[in-house]
Write a protein that holds these residues in place. Structure first.
Motif, PDB file in Angstrom:
ATOM      1  N   ALA A 150       0.817  -1.205   0.000  1.00 26.21           N
ATOM      2  CA  ALA A 150       0.000   0.000   0.000  1.00 26.21           C
ATOM      3  C   ALA A 150       0.853   1.257   0.000  1.00 26.21           C
ATOM      4  O   ALA A 150       0.389   2.339  -0.325  1.00 26.21           O
ATOM      5  N   HIS A 151       2.140   1.121   0.372  1.00 25.62           N
ATOM      6  CA  HIS A 151       3.015   2.272   0.464  1.00 25.62           C
ATOM      7  C   HIS A 151       4.164   2.223  -0.541  1.00 25.62           C
ATOM      8  O   HIS A 151       4.892   3.185  -0.701  1.00 25.62           O
ATOM      9  N   SER A 152       4.354   1.070  -1.188  1.00 23.39           N
ATOM     10  CA  SER A 152       5.547   0.883  -2.004  1.00 23.39           C
ATOM     11  C   SER A 152       5.224   0.862  -3.484  1.00 23.39           C
ATOM     12  O   SER A 152       4.220   0.316  -3.917  1.00 23.39           O
ATOM     13  N   GLU A 153       6.105   1.442  -4.273  1.00 26.01           N
ATOM     14  CA  GLU A 153       5.961   1.421  -5.723  1.00 26.01           C
ATOM     15  C   GLU A 153       7.215   0.833  -6.371  1.00 26.01           C
ATOM     16  O   GLU A 153       7.505   1.049  -7.532  1.00 26.01           O
ATOM     17  N   ASP A 154       7.988   0.068  -5.595  1.00 25.86           N
ATOM     18  CA  ASP A 154       9.203  -0.544  -6.104  1.00 25.86           C
ATOM     19  C   ASP A 154       8.871  -1.572  -7.181  1.00 25.86           C
ATOM     20  O   ASP A 154       7.807  -2.174  -7.196  1.00 25.86           O
ATOM     21  N   GLU A 155       9.819  -1.814  -8.062  1.00 24.47           N
ATOM     22  CA  GLU A 155       9.641  -2.838  -9.068  1.00 24.47           C
ATOM     23  C   GLU A 155       9.615  -4.199  -8.393  1.00 24.47           C
ATOM     24  O   GLU A 155      10.192  -4.406  -7.341  1.00 24.47           O
ATOM     25  N   GLN A 156       8.936  -5.152  -9.048  1.00 21.69           N
ATOM     26  CA  GLN A 156       8.850  -6.483  -8.484  1.00 21.69           C
ATOM     27  C   GLN A 156      10.235  -7.099  -8.401  1.00 21.69           C
ATOM     28  O   GLN A 156      11.063  -6.945  -9.283  1.00 21.69           O
ATOM     29  N   ASP A 157      10.436  -7.830  -7.337  1.00 26.95           N
ATOM     30  CA  ASP A 157      11.730  -8.457  -7.112  1.00 26.95           C
ATOM     31  C   ASP A 157      11.504  -9.697  -6.275  1.00 26.95           C
ATOM     32  O   ASP A 157      10.760  -9.657  -5.302  1.00 26.95           O
ATOM     33  N   LEU A 158      12.141 -10.798  -6.644  1.00 31.20           N
ATOM     34  CA  LEU A 158      11.970 -12.048  -5.934  1.00 31.20           C
ATOM     35  C   LEU A 158      13.265 -12.501  -5.286  1.00 31.20           C
ATOM     36  O   LEU A 158      14.344 -12.380  -5.869  1.00 31.20           O
ATOM     37  N   LEU A 159      13.147 -13.004  -4.070  1.00 30.66           N
ATOM     38  CA  LEU A 159      14.245 -13.686  -3.399  1.00 30.66           C
ATOM     39  C   LEU A 159      13.762 -15.108  -3.138  1.00 30.66           C
ATOM     40  O   LEU A 159      12.658 -15.309  -2.619  1.00 30.66           O
ATOM     41  N   THR A 160      14.582 -16.098  -3.515  1.00 30.22           N
ATOM     42  CA  THR A 160      14.150 -17.484  -3.368  1.00 30.22           C
ATOM     43  C   THR A 160      15.242 -18.330  -2.724  1.00 30.22           C
ATOM     44  O   THR A 160      16.434 -18.050  -2.861  1.00 30.22           O
ATOM     45  N   HIS A 161      14.794 -19.378  -2.031  1.00 25.53           N
ATOM     46  CA  HIS A 161      15.729 -20.333  -1.444  1.00 25.53           C
ATOM     47  C   HIS A 161      14.970 -21.564  -0.966  1.00 25.53           C
ATOM     48  O   HIS A 161      14.142 -21.467  -0.052  1.00 25.53           O
ATOM     49  N   SER A 162      15.204 -22.689  -1.601  1.00 26.59           N
ATOM     50  CA  SER A 162      14.716 -23.985  -1.138  1.00 26.59           C
ATOM     51  C   SER A 162      13.232 -23.965  -0.768  1.00 26.59           C
ATOM     52  O   SER A 162      12.846 -24.323   0.344  1.00 26.59           O
ATOM     53  N   GLY A 163      12.395 -23.545  -1.708  1.00 22.99           N
ATOM     54  CA  GLY A 163      10.955 -23.514  -1.464  1.00 22.99           C
ATOM     55  C   GLY A 163      10.454 -22.244  -0.813  1.00 22.99           C
ATOM     56  O   GLY A 163       9.244 -22.051  -0.657  1.00 22.99           O
ATOM     57  N   LEU A 164      11.384 -21.357  -0.425  1.00 26.65           N
ATOM     58  CA  LEU A 164      11.021 -20.081   0.192  1.00 26.65           C
ATOM     59  C   LEU A 164      11.082 -18.985  -0.866  1.00 26.65           C
ATOM     60  O   LEU A 164      12.075 -18.861  -1.585  1.00 26.65           O
ATOM     61  N   THR A 165      10.016 -18.206  -0.987  1.00 24.15           N
ATOM     62  CA  THR A 165       9.941 -17.127  -1.975  1.00 24.15           C
ATOM     63  C   THR A 165       9.481 -15.845  -1.309  1.00 24.15           C
ATOM     64  O   THR A 165       8.451 -15.836  -0.625  1.00 24.15           O
ATOM     65  N   MET A 166      10.229 -14.764  -1.520  1.00 27.49           N
ATOM     66  CA  MET A 166       9.836 -13.452  -1.018  1.00 27.49           C
ATOM     67  C   MET A 166       9.620 -12.526  -2.215  1.00 27.49           C
ATOM     68  O   MET A 166      10.501 -12.386  -3.064  1.00 27.49           O
ATOM     69  N   LYS A 167       8.459 -11.903  -2.266  1.00 31.32           N
ATOM     70  CA  LYS A 167       8.147 -10.929  -3.307  1.00 31.32           C
ATOM     71  C   LYS A 167       8.201  -9.551  -2.655  1.00 31.32           C
ATOM     72  O   LYS A 167       7.280  -9.147  -1.940  1.00 31.32           O
ATOM     73  N   LEU A 168       9.294  -8.846  -2.888  1.00 31.37           N
ATOM     74  CA  LEU A 168       9.553  -7.617  -2.141  1.00 31.37           C
ATOM     75  C   LEU A 168       8.564  -6.514  -2.456  1.00 31.37           C
ATOM     76  O   LEU A 168       8.176  -5.753  -1.574  1.00 31.37           O
ATOM     77  N   SER A 169       8.166  -6.414  -3.696  1.00 26.57           N
ATOM     78  CA  SER A 169       7.309  -5.285  -4.088  1.00 26.57           C
ATOM     79  C   SER A 169       5.914  -5.375  -3.489  1.00 26.57           C
ATOM     80  O   SER A 169       5.241  -4.360  -3.328  1.00 26.57           O
ATOM     81  N   THR A 170       5.472  -6.591  -3.168  1.00 25.80           N
ATOM     82  CA  THR A 170       4.114  -6.760  -2.638  1.00 25.80           C
ATOM     83  C   THR A 170       4.104  -7.260  -1.202  1.00 25.80           C
ATOM     84  O   THR A 170       3.043  -7.600  -0.674  1.00 25.80           O
ATOM     85  N   TYR A 171       5.314  -7.335  -0.587  1.00 27.47           N
ATOM     86  CA  TYR A 171       5.406  -7.743   0.823  1.00 27.47           C
ATOM     87  C   TYR A 171       4.748  -9.107   1.035  1.00 27.47           C
ATOM     88  O   TYR A 171       3.996  -9.333   1.966  1.00 27.47           O
ATOM     89  N   GLU A 172       5.052 -10.034   0.130  1.00 27.41           N
ATOM     90  CA  GLU A 172       4.506 -11.382   0.238  1.00 27.41           C
ATOM     91  C   GLU A 172       5.633 -12.378   0.454  1.00 27.41           C
ATOM     92  O   GLU A 172       6.727 -12.221  -0.088  1.00 27.41           O
ATOM     93  N   CYS A 173       5.337 -13.412   1.224  1.00 25.73           N
ATOM     94  CA  CYS A 173       6.316 -14.465   1.472  1.00 25.73           C
ATOM     95  C   CYS A 173       5.595 -15.800   1.418  1.00 25.73           C
ATOM     96  O   CYS A 173       4.508 -15.954   1.984  1.00 25.73           O
ATOM     97  N   PHE A 174       6.200 -16.763   0.715  1.00 23.70           N
ATOM     98  CA  PHE A 174       5.603 -18.085   0.562  1.00 23.70           C
ATOM     99  C   PHE A 174       6.626 -19.158   0.905  1.00 23.70           C
ATOM    100  O   PHE A 174       7.812 -19.030   0.575  1.00 23.70           O
ATOM    101  N   LEU A 175       6.159 -20.202   1.551  1.00 26.65           N
ATOM    102  CA  LEU A 175       6.996 -21.360   1.840  1.00 26.65           C
ATOM    103  C   LEU A 175       6.305 -22.578   1.248  1.00 26.65           C
ATOM    104  O   LEU A 175       5.196 -22.927   1.651  1.00 26.65           O
ATOM    105  N   ASN A 176       6.969 -23.180   0.247  1.00 28.93           N
ATOM    106  CA  ASN A 176       6.379 -24.308  -0.486  1.00 28.93           C
ATOM    107  C   ASN A 176       4.993 -23.940  -1.009  1.00 28.93           C
ATOM    108  O   ASN A 176       4.030 -24.698  -0.879  1.00 28.93           O
ATOM    109  N   GLU A 177       4.918 -22.721  -1.549  1.00 26.62           N
ATOM    110  CA  GLU A 177       3.724 -22.160  -2.185  1.00 26.62           C
ATOM    111  C   GLU A 177       2.603 -21.815  -1.213  1.00 26.62           C
ATOM    112  O   GLU A 177       1.535 -21.373  -1.626  1.00 26.62           O
ATOM    113  N   LYS A 178       2.845 -21.977   0.087  1.00 24.82           N
ATOM    114  CA  LYS A 178       1.861 -21.578   1.078  1.00 24.82           C
ATOM    115  C   LYS A 178       2.274 -20.238   1.684  1.00 24.82           C
ATOM    116  O   LYS A 178       3.447 -20.042   2.000  1.00 24.82           O
TER     117      LYS A 178
END
Length: 232
Positions: free
Chosen positions: A126-154
């Motif tokens: 709601a406050h960020s306009e950064d470009e999408q960016d992903l950080l991943t590691h062994s089933g862990l995914t962080m989507k920085l632009s949308t403040y989302e985090c998933f572990l094994n797609e959950k």
């Protein structure tokens, strides 16, 4: 539009003092002397940060923190008249991002508020306009632009502080990051001390959410006497 900050403290003088200092910084303040009055505001108002006293009548600050965390991810700072480690750990474990012990310097509280809001704005969609960016590691995914985090797609529900810690460790995979370095990267303030266990508690909470273990970690590894790392 100014950031909206909730203050809940039954000590009128302290609540009024915090309000004064935050108003001087142009924040919009919602001040309550009881948790019951604050609950309606929490349920109906889009807030950016909450400052909660622990020792509240009827509904204590710990319970109020839990109620906020059930629906919201904005930062929570706990106020406590006790300098007890158990109170601090309990508040952080329930989802608080920081704590400050009474009596405190109002300017230090303001500094912590600013620090928490910087991270919240940076990582909240709601406050960020950064470009999408992903950080991943062994089933862990962080989507920085949308403040989302998933572990094994959950989805993983993380507080702003937990998100920040995990992001730093992922961005520095293979490198050991000390608790002190994590603290300064996140808060960008100088009130760290060797006895400060804030990072330790947040790391433990992260492990619980990720079903990670201290003895056989898949993600966050403790390097005793040095710090933490995620293997590259």
């Amino acid at each position: 539009m100014s950031d909206k900050i909730l203050i809940v403290d039954d000590e009128v003088e302290i609540a009024d003092l915090i309000e004064l200092y935050l108003n001087n910084e142009d924040y919009t303040v919602f001040k309550f002397y009881s948790s019951k009055e604050a609950l309606e505001c929490i349920n109906t108002t889009e807030l950016d940060l909450a400052i909660l006293d622990i020792m509240l009548p009827e509904i204590d600050g710990f319970t109020l923190c839990q109620k906020i965390r059930a629906k919201h991810t904005y930062p929570i700072i706990m106020l406590t008249a006790k300098d007890g480690e158990l109170d601090q750990i309990k508040g952080l474990t329930l989802g608080a991002d920081d704590y400050i012990t009474k009596p405190f310097r109002p300017l230090e509280l303001v500094a912590r508020v600013k620090s928490q809001l910087r991270r919240y704005k940076k990582y909240n969609p709601a406050h960020s306009e950064d470009e999408q960016d992903l950080l991943t590691h062994s089933g862990l995914t962080m989507k920085l632009s949308t403040y989302e985090c998933f572990l094994n797609e959950k989805p993983l529900t993380l507080t702003p502080t937990e998100f920040s810690i995990l992001r730093i460790l992922l961005e520095n995979k293979g490198r050991v990051i000390s608790a002190e370095e994590l603290f300064h990267k996140i808060w960008k303030d100088e009130y760290y001390s060797k006895s400060n266990n804030t990072i330790t508690v947040h790391i433990r909470h992260l492990r619980e959410k990720m079903n990670d273990t201290l003895s056989q970690p898949k993600y966050i590894k403790t390097i005793w006497g040095v710090g933490y790392k995620i293997e590259g």
